[in-house]
Design a protein around this motif. Structure first.
Motif, PDB file in Angstrom:
ATOM      1  N   LEU A  22       0.759  -1.372   0.048  1.00 24.58           N
ATOM      2  CA  LEU A  22       0.011   0.167  -0.140  1.00 24.58           C
ATOM      3  C   LEU A  22       0.761   1.410   0.089  1.00 24.58           C
ATOM      4  O   LEU A  22       0.553   2.150  -0.798  1.00 24.58           O
ATOM      5  CB  LEU A  22      -1.044   0.028   1.291  1.00 24.58           C
ATOM      6  CG  LEU A  22      -2.127  -1.048   1.196  1.00 24.58           C
ATOM      7  CD1 LEU A  22      -2.586  -1.212   2.436  1.00 24.58           C
ATOM      8  CD2 LEU A  22      -3.054  -0.780   0.118  1.00 24.58           C
ATOM      9  N   VAL A  23       1.978   1.097   0.837  1.00 24.15           N
ATOM     10  CA  VAL A  23       2.893   2.263   0.967  1.00 24.15           C
ATOM     11  C   VAL A  23       3.596   2.741  -0.533  1.00 24.15           C
ATOM     12  O   VAL A  23       3.702   3.777  -1.105  1.00 24.15           O
ATOM     13  CB  VAL A  23       3.853   2.103   1.892  1.00 24.15           C
ATOM     14  CG1 VAL A  23       4.769   3.465   1.831  1.00 24.15           C
ATOM     15  CG2 VAL A  23       3.217   2.129   3.158  1.00 24.15           C
ATOM     16  N   ARG A  24       3.832   1.702  -1.239  1.00 24.83           N
ATOM     17  CA  ARG A  24       4.673   1.728  -2.317  1.00 24.83           C
ATOM     18  C   ARG A  24       3.642   2.294  -3.499  1.00 24.83           C
ATOM     19  O   ARG A  24       4.168   2.919  -4.574  1.00 24.83           O
ATOM     20  CB  ARG A  24       5.360   0.468  -2.850  1.00 24.83           C
ATOM     21  CG  ARG A  24       6.344   0.253  -2.098  1.00 24.83           C
ATOM     22  CD  ARG A  24       6.913  -1.305  -2.358  1.00 24.83           C
ATOM     23  NE  ARG A  24       8.322  -1.605  -1.562  1.00 24.83           N
ATOM     24  CZ  ARG A  24       8.849  -2.955  -1.316  1.00 24.83           C
ATOM     25  NH1 ARG A  24       8.061  -3.904  -1.780  1.00 24.83           N
ATOM     26  NH2 ARG A  24       9.832  -2.936  -0.740  1.00 24.83           N
ATOM     27  N   GLU A  25       2.253   1.978  -3.357  1.00 22.58           N
ATOM     28  CA  GLU A  25       1.437   2.336  -4.480  1.00 22.58           C
ATOM     29  C   GLU A  25       0.808   3.759  -4.006  1.00 22.58           C
ATOM     30  O   GLU A  25       0.014   4.305  -4.667  1.00 22.58           O
ATOM     31  CB  GLU A  25       0.199   1.417  -4.432  1.00 22.58           C
ATOM     32  CG  GLU A  25       0.814  -0.035  -4.813  1.00 22.58           C
ATOM     33  CD  GLU A  25      -0.652  -0.891  -4.968  1.00 22.58           C
ATOM     34  OE1 GLU A  25      -1.633  -0.575  -4.116  1.00 22.58           O
ATOM     35  OE2 GLU A  25      -0.451  -1.919  -5.231  1.00 22.58           O
TER      36      GLU A  25
ATOM     37  N   SER B  27      -0.921   4.750   1.669  1.00 21.76           N
ATOM     38  CA  SER B  27      -0.660   4.500   3.023  1.00 21.76           C
ATOM     39  C   SER B  27      -1.815   4.785   3.844  1.00 21.76           C
ATOM     40  O   SER B  27      -2.436   5.849   3.691  1.00 21.76           O
ATOM     41  CB  SER B  27       0.566   5.118   3.759  1.00 21.76           C
ATOM     42  OG  SER B  27       0.385   5.293   5.084  1.00 21.76           O
ATOM     43  N   PRO B  28      -2.445   3.577   4.516  1.00 21.30           N
ATOM     44  CA  PRO B  28      -3.624   4.087   5.426  1.00 21.30           C
ATOM     45  C   PRO B  28      -3.338   4.914   6.519  1.00 21.30           C
ATOM     46  O   PRO B  28      -4.206   5.779   7.187  1.00 21.30           O
ATOM     47  CB  PRO B  28      -3.897   2.747   6.177  1.00 21.30           C
ATOM     48  CG  PRO B  28      -2.638   2.159   6.021  1.00 21.30           C
ATOM     49  CD  PRO B  28      -1.883   2.304   4.974  1.00 21.30           C
ATOM     50  N   PHE B  29      -2.189   5.383   6.869  1.00 22.16           N
ATOM     51  CA  PHE B  29      -1.557   6.298   7.789  1.00 22.16           C
ATOM     52  C   PHE B  29      -1.414   7.689   7.056  1.00 22.16           C
ATOM     53  O   PHE B  29      -1.169   8.889   7.730  1.00 22.16           O
ATOM     54  CB  PHE B  29      -0.523   6.075   8.354  1.00 22.16           C
ATOM     55  CG  PHE B  29      -0.524   4.835   9.243  1.00 22.16           C
ATOM     56  CD1 PHE B  29      -1.137   4.591  10.404  1.00 22.16           C
ATOM     57  CD2 PHE B  29      -0.115   3.574   8.676  1.00 22.16           C
ATOM     58  CE1 PHE B  29      -1.250   3.396  11.021  1.00 22.16           C
ATOM     59  CE2 PHE B  29      -0.348   2.402   9.192  1.00 22.16           C
ATOM     60  CZ  PHE B  29      -0.680   2.344  10.575  1.00 22.16           C
ATOM     61  N   LYS B  30      -1.533   7.976   5.850  1.00 23.49           N
ATOM     62  CA  LYS B  30      -1.560   9.180   5.055  1.00 23.49           C
ATOM     63  C   LYS B  30      -2.309  10.388   5.654  1.00 23.49           C
ATOM     64  O   LYS B  30      -3.570  10.110   6.084  1.00 23.49           O
ATOM     65  CB  LYS B  30      -1.711   8.987   3.747  1.00 23.49           C
ATOM     66  CG  LYS B  30      -1.482  10.073   2.734  1.00 23.49           C
ATOM     67  CD  LYS B  30      -1.338   9.802   1.176  1.00 23.49           C
ATOM     68  CE  LYS B  30      -0.755  10.691   0.256  1.00 23.49           C
ATOM     69  NZ  LYS B  30      -1.148  10.344  -0.991  1.00 23.49           N
ATOM     70  N   GLY B  31      -1.605  11.539   5.741  1.00 23.97           N
ATOM     71  CA  GLY B  31      -2.501  12.493   6.342  1.00 23.97           C
ATOM     72  C   GLY B  31      -2.437  12.782   7.874  1.00 23.97           C
ATOM     73  O   GLY B  31      -2.861  13.828   8.378  1.00 23.97           O
ATOM     74  N   VAL B  32      -1.896  11.794   8.578  1.00 26.14           N
ATOM     75  CA  VAL B  32      -1.819  11.868   9.993  1.00 26.14           C
ATOM     76  C   VAL B  32      -0.385  11.666  10.370  1.00 26.14           C
ATOM     77  O   VAL B  32       0.277  12.422  11.290  1.00 26.14           O
ATOM     78  CB  VAL B  32      -2.784  10.551  10.643  1.00 26.14           C
ATOM     79  CG1 VAL B  32      -2.207  10.683  12.314  1.00 26.14           C
ATOM     80  CG2 VAL B  32      -4.044  10.581  10.333  1.00 26.14           C
ATOM     81  N   TRP B  33       0.412  10.807   9.731  1.00 25.61           N
ATOM     82  CA  TRP B  33       1.765  10.660   9.983  1.00 25.61           C
ATOM     83  C   TRP B  33       2.433  10.093   8.652  1.00 25.61           C
ATOM     84  O   TRP B  33       1.755   9.165   7.947  1.00 25.61           O
ATOM     85  CB  TRP B  33       2.361  10.366  11.326  1.00 25.61           C
ATOM     86  CG  TRP B  33       2.170   8.875  11.574  1.00 25.61           C
ATOM     87  CD1 TRP B  33       0.636   8.420  11.975  1.00 25.61           C
ATOM     88  CD2 TRP B  33       2.610   7.423  11.363  1.00 25.61           C
ATOM     89  NE1 TRP B  33       0.721   7.078  12.131  1.00 25.61           N
ATOM     90  CE2 TRP B  33       1.837   6.429  11.638  1.00 25.61           C
ATOM     91  CE3 TRP B  33       4.020   7.366  11.111  1.00 25.61           C
ATOM     92  CZ2 TRP B  33       2.287   5.260  11.574  1.00 25.61           C
ATOM     93  CZ3 TRP B  33       4.480   5.993  11.095  1.00 25.61           C
ATOM     94  CH2 TRP B  33       3.633   4.943  11.359  1.00 25.61           C
ATOM     95  N   ASP B  34       3.689  10.192   8.197  1.00 29.05           N
ATOM     96  CA  ASP B  34       4.593   9.597   7.211  1.00 29.05           C
ATOM     97  C   ASP B  34       5.020   8.359   7.642  1.00 29.05           C
ATOM     98  O   ASP B  34       6.217   8.431   8.366  1.00 29.05           O
ATOM     99  CB  ASP B  34       5.441  10.721   6.654  1.00 29.05           C
ATOM    100  CG  ASP B  34       6.195  10.208   5.487  1.00 29.05           C
ATOM    101  OD1 ASP B  34       5.748   9.016   5.041  1.00 29.05           O
ATOM    102  OD2 ASP B  34       6.902  10.888   4.734  1.00 29.05           O
TER     103      ASP B  34
END
Length: 236
Positions: A21-24, A27-34
């Motif tokens: 998911l991150v490579r695509e 990231s489900p955490f996007k917008g909160v932390w990298d």
């Protein structure tokens, strides 16, 4: 404190396929932390690249990342779900968090030195860092989150109902051994002297009048000191 992330369709993240998911760019955490910040810190501290993330779990105060590295090491990265640099941060005070991290690291390093105690090996850790500037924007880094990196112990979790009666008894025996080893463990005097007063909760004296010892005299002195620290001078 961060909420558990959701996917674009509104479903909860199942903790799987995170690296894909991150490579695509999903990231489900996007917008909160990298999360790439976490990867880079792990790779710098342990000298190997992240090659797989089989699972991510959600604890009361921390995320748990099962991570495989390019040097064949399996680790668990425990990252705080709260960031002391977040706007309107609500949580344990920064100074308390730093002390908690230092104490926990000292205990893990001490227990790992005893061959009779089964404990995950602590590979690296970092206390949170709080910026002096006003906290008005979401941080671009993760330095405000405490981090622990452990060598992952072999085995699986949440399989109790799949075990035979014999395996359950064996596991209970191992658990009892772990608890007994901790109960019988005698920490070195220098560690006790360093941390005992720091770890007392609530009102406490600035110093203890007696050396720390497992006897009645010290216990009475400790309770007396805490009472005096709480009520101070009657009439004030």
């Amino acid at each position: 404190m961060d909420k558990w992330p959701t996917m674009p369709d509104g479903s909860h993240f199942d903790g799987k396929h995170l690296l894909t998911l991150v490579r695509e760019g999903k990231s489900p955490f996007k917008g909160v932390w990298d999360i790439n910040q976490l990867f880079r810190e792990i790779e710098e501290k342990l000298g190997a690249f992240v090659v797989d993330i089989p699972s991510v779990s959600n604890g009361c105060r921390n995320y748990g990342f099962h991570i495989k590295l390019s040097n064949s090491l399996d680790i668990v990265a425990r990252l705080s779900r709260s960031d002391v640099n977040m706007p309107n941060f609500v949580g344990y005070p920064f100074n308390m968090q730093v002390t908690e991290v230092e104490f926990e690291a000292a205990i893990y390093e001490l227990l790992c030195s005893d061959p009779h105690i089964m404990v995950s090996r602590l590979l690296a850790y970092r206390a949170p860092v709080q910026y002096a500037s006003p906290r008005v924007n979401i941080p671009e880094d993760i330095v405000g989150r405490r981090l622990f990196l452990f060598e992952r112990a072999q085995g699986d979790h949440d399989i109790w109902n799949e075990l035979t009666r014999e395996d359950q008894n064996w596991l209970l025996g191992k658990c009892a051994h772990i608890r007994a080893s901790l109960f019988n463990f005698n920490p070195p005097p220098d560690l006790v002297s360093k941390w005992f007063l720091e770890r007392l909760f609530g009102h406490k004296p600035e110093a203890l009048p007696l050396p720390v010892a497992p006897d009645r005299e010290f216990c009475v002195t400790l309770f007396t000191s805490k009472i005096e620290a709480t009520i101070k001078n009657i009439g004030d």
